[in-house]
Design a protein around this motif. Structure first.
Motif: not given
Lengths: 183, 574
Positions: B38-42, B92-100, B409-416
């Motif tokens: 959800a956070n990544a889409v937003a 995007f950072e909130i998504a990163v925080l949940y992931f990490a 973050f774009m690069a990270g998306t290709y893994l997310v």
């Protein structure tokens, strides 16, 4: 890996690679150099922004600028007074929606105490093409001792957004060669 | 902190539903996965909106095109700043925080319902601020300096957004506590989680500063407070405005390490050094509010020097350390992977066709060379007068935030996308070129704006011809050329941005579902599967990295002194 916990639980006791230690030392020393160079420039450099400033109400500042302009006005340019103060005196410049007022005529090589303030919003004093940029706040009178080192006509533009007429806000400083030089 | 307690209390009853990732072996809490999606889409939605606004701004500043009328230009510029600098990046950072936290620690996420509350607050806040700007009476720029006043709901939207983000940050902390209590990992948290923790700590400082200044400013806009001092506002506002960029730095450095680990199997050279560098961020990065007060009246030189240098450049030291350890860990991994010939085989034979890697490495290089060096020069007490509020300033921060953070973050998306959305990337050919297109565009934007700023062009300015000014002024032809090149670069970056959005949306909706045994288009390194094998790098020679950091250091020193030379040629003032 960076996404898994460190292998050794006491990772803080591991020795550090030489290449890392050298780079840390280089970066630390460079940082210290840059830090002390800022201090040094206050002693060796000719460009240090003054910290002299006073609280002032917009109307009080307006009065000072008006009195200054009236006293030293020499002519008129596009409806704006051109003001030529004698060397060494206090010079006032006003930022308002949307002009820098008045036009100043200064002598090269002479020092002036330039007062800057705004009577409405924040403005950005940007002297071009020399590229000296100073923020101008309403309520604060900033005093800078300025010495022009080249003659000619210099534009002042505004580089702090100040509403819909921002891009029409300009002014001018004319620097003339001193009498001693022109003789 | 009440969010924290609440998060813990609310989470006790939930039984988490996990799946195991076939590529990494990590346990993924489905509730965390949904929140990340959800956070990544937003984030991507606001990037699309804000990015197109950025293109309109650049096309207007291109003198030959001059697209928008003045009123619209200032309005769109205000919205551009809020949408990309705040909304895209923080979602995007909130998504990163949940992931990490939840994913990397194999843990359930704390209080997912609160996470959804935070998400909704952020979405609502972002929409309210956008509405306020588009209504036309809040064209105050992203910085909203008083005495210029916006409508109350402009500030309200940002406040709601900040509260929502704070909830997300609270959940991150709570998840760390849960993971520790439930022993979902052994020893210390991974480096990437440590970097995310750094970002989260700075985020608390940042978001609270934002509330401290924006709440009274909103009350002032409602007529309940008489006066907001413009200098005080700048000091506190930038404790949010600049420090939030330090969240970005911590987050994107974490993403660099994460991509290195997943794509190349890279390990930190030394856990101690990399963590120490993050720790320097926590201690010193918050002082950067001073960068915005160097040209202001009435602030002492001592205060400026100590704060603008992050206390003797100790936070810059942190970034310079990462500048060695990130490429160093990649070189070490590549040499271990068998690319051991010469100085640069490891770099030549890196997976440049994998957008996660190419985006990450371009981000690393451009953040350092463009954003980093220009930031130090711009933040030097005396040199600031050369560029303050010129378009050099956006040039600098497009180097950090666009070429650095956004590209990372774009690069990270290709893994997310494959790991969390569980969809394989569609259009791999386009995905391969996307980071280059965006990266080259972003580099061009940054450098040409910096060039124009050096020639005196003002930022946030509709007309460099000064057509309607009573007293005219003419910029040099070079300034016009720079602004034109900036426009062309913006088109390139926009094409890269549009491709990115299309690939993300296309993959999320139509990408091939990843089922057991699936082979990813852009594969992970085999070591990503081996969770038990980890640790510091051990002794290894890194000649390539030494060459890279030497080039970086020489460029830095040279550019620094060139600017002092420019300064010494100015009129004298004291």
């Amino acid at each position: 890996m960076a996404i898994t916990s460190p292998e050794r639980r006491a990772w803080w006791n591991e020795p550090v690679e030489r290449v890392e230690l050298i780079w840390i030392a280089v970066a630390l020393l460079w940082g210290l150099f840059m830090f002390f160079f800022m201090i040094a420039w206050h002693f060796i450099g000719g460009q240090n922004l003054a910290t002299e400033a006073y609280k002032v109400t917009p109307s009080a500042y307006q009065d000072k600028v008006d009195a200054f302009a009236e006293k030293y006005q020499v002519r008129d340019e596009a409806g704006t007074p051109v003001v030529r103060p004698p060397a060494g005196v206090d010079v006032y410049l006003l930022g308002r929606l949307w002009q820098w007022w008045p036009v100043l005529e200064l002598e090269k090589g002479q020092s002036y105490r330039l007062h800057l303030s705004s009577v409405d919003w924040q403005h950005g004093f940007s002297l071009q093409p020399t590229n000296i940029n100073i923020q101008v706040h309403p309520g604060y009178e900033h005093v800078i001792t300025l010495t022009p080192t080249e003659s000619g006509e210099f534009g002042i533009i505004c580089n702090e957004f100040c509403g819909i007429g921002h891009h029409t806000m300009t002014g001018k400083i004319i620097v003339v060669d001193s009498k001693a030089e022109t003789k | 902190m009440s969010t924290f307690e609440g998060a813990l209390a609310a989470t006790r009853e939930r039984v988490a539903n996990f799946r195991t990732c076939q590529f990494t072996g990590l346990k993924v809490d489905i509730a965390a996965q949904r929140l990340i999606i959800a956070n990544a889409v937003a984030a991507v939605v606001f990037l699309a909106v804000g990015g197109l606004m950025g293109l309109l701004v650049a096309l207007t500043r291109w003198p030959a095109v001059h697209l928008l009328p003045a009123e619209w230009f200032y309005l769109i510029l205000t919205a551009h700043g809020a949408n990309v600098l705040l909304f895209w990046i923080i979602f995007f950072e909130i998504a990163v925080l949940y992931f990490a936290s939840a994913v990397l620690l194999n843990s359930r996420i704390a209080a997912p319902k609160l996470g959804w509350l935070g998400f909704v607050l952020m979405v609502v806040g972002a929409i309210i601020t956008n509405i306020a700007v588009l209504q036309g009476e809040s064209t105050v720029m992203f910085t909203s300096y008083p005495p210029m006043m916006a409508r109350p709901h402009f500030y309200l939207g940002i406040i709601l957004f900040a509260v929502g983000a704070l909830i997300g940050v609270g959940l991150f902390f709570a998840t760390l506590v849960i993971a520790r209590a439930e022993r979902t990992y052994e020893g210390s948290i991974p480096l990437v989680t440590f970097g995310a923790l750094t970002a989260a700590i700075i985020a608390v400082f940042t978001l609270v500063s934002g509330a401290i200044i924006l709440i009274p400013t909103m009350l002032w806009s409602m007529g309940l407070i008489r006066d907001i001092d413009p200098l005080m506002y700048k000091l506190v506002w930038w404790a949010m405005g600049h420090s939030s960029q330090q969240i970005n730095v911590s987050a994107h450095v974490s993403v660099w390490y994460m991509i290195g680990a997943l794509v190349l199997g890279a390990k930190p050279l030394s856990e101690k050094v990399s963590r120490g560098a993050f720790f320097l961020y926590i201690l010193f990065l918050q002082l950067a509010s001073a960068h915005h007060l160097l040209a202001e009246p009435g602030i002492s030189a001592e205060w400026k020097i100590v704060n603008t240098s992050y206390m003797m450049y100790l936070a810059v030291l942190g970034s310079m350390i990462h500048g060695l350890t990130v490429p160093g860990s990649i070189e070490a991994a590549q040499r271990r992977n068998g690319f051991n010939r010469g100085v640069f085989e490891w770099l030549r034979k890196a997976p440049w066709g994998n957008p996660a890697f190419s985006g990450m490495f371009l981000s690393l290089v451009m953040f350092g060379f463009i954003g980093g060096i220009s930031g130090v020069v711009l933040g030097t007490e005396q040199l600031n007068v050369l560029m303050h509020n010129t378009i050099y300033v956006p040039g600098h921060f497009h180097g950090t935030v666009v070429a650095g953070t956004t590209l990372a973050f774009m690069a990270g998306t290709y893994l997310v996308l494959p790991l969390i959305f569980q969809r394989d990337i569609i259009w791999p050919g386009l995905a391969r070129i996307q980071p280059y297109l965006f990266g080259i565009g972003a580099a061009g934007i940054s450098m040409f704006m910096m060039g124009a700023g050096t020639l005196g062009v003002a930022r946030r300015h509709w007309d460099i011809n000064f057509t309607d000014a009573v007293i005219g002024f003419q910029h040099s032809p070079g300034a016009f050329l720079m602004m034109g090149l900036n426009g062309i670069s913006a088109i390139l970056a926009a094409l890269g941005g549009i491709l990115y959005v299309l690939i993300v949306v296309g993959t999320a909706l139509f990408g091939k579902k990843i089922v057991p045994g699936h082979k990813m288009t852009f594969p992970l390194h085999s070591a990503a599967r081996v969770v038990s094998k980890y640790g510091s790098e051990g002794t290894i020679k890194l000649p390539g990295t030494i060459v890279l950091v030497t080039i970086f250091f020489l460029s830095f020193v040279l550019y620094y002194f060139v600017n002092w030379k420019y300064l010494s040629d100015l009129w004298q003032f004291r």
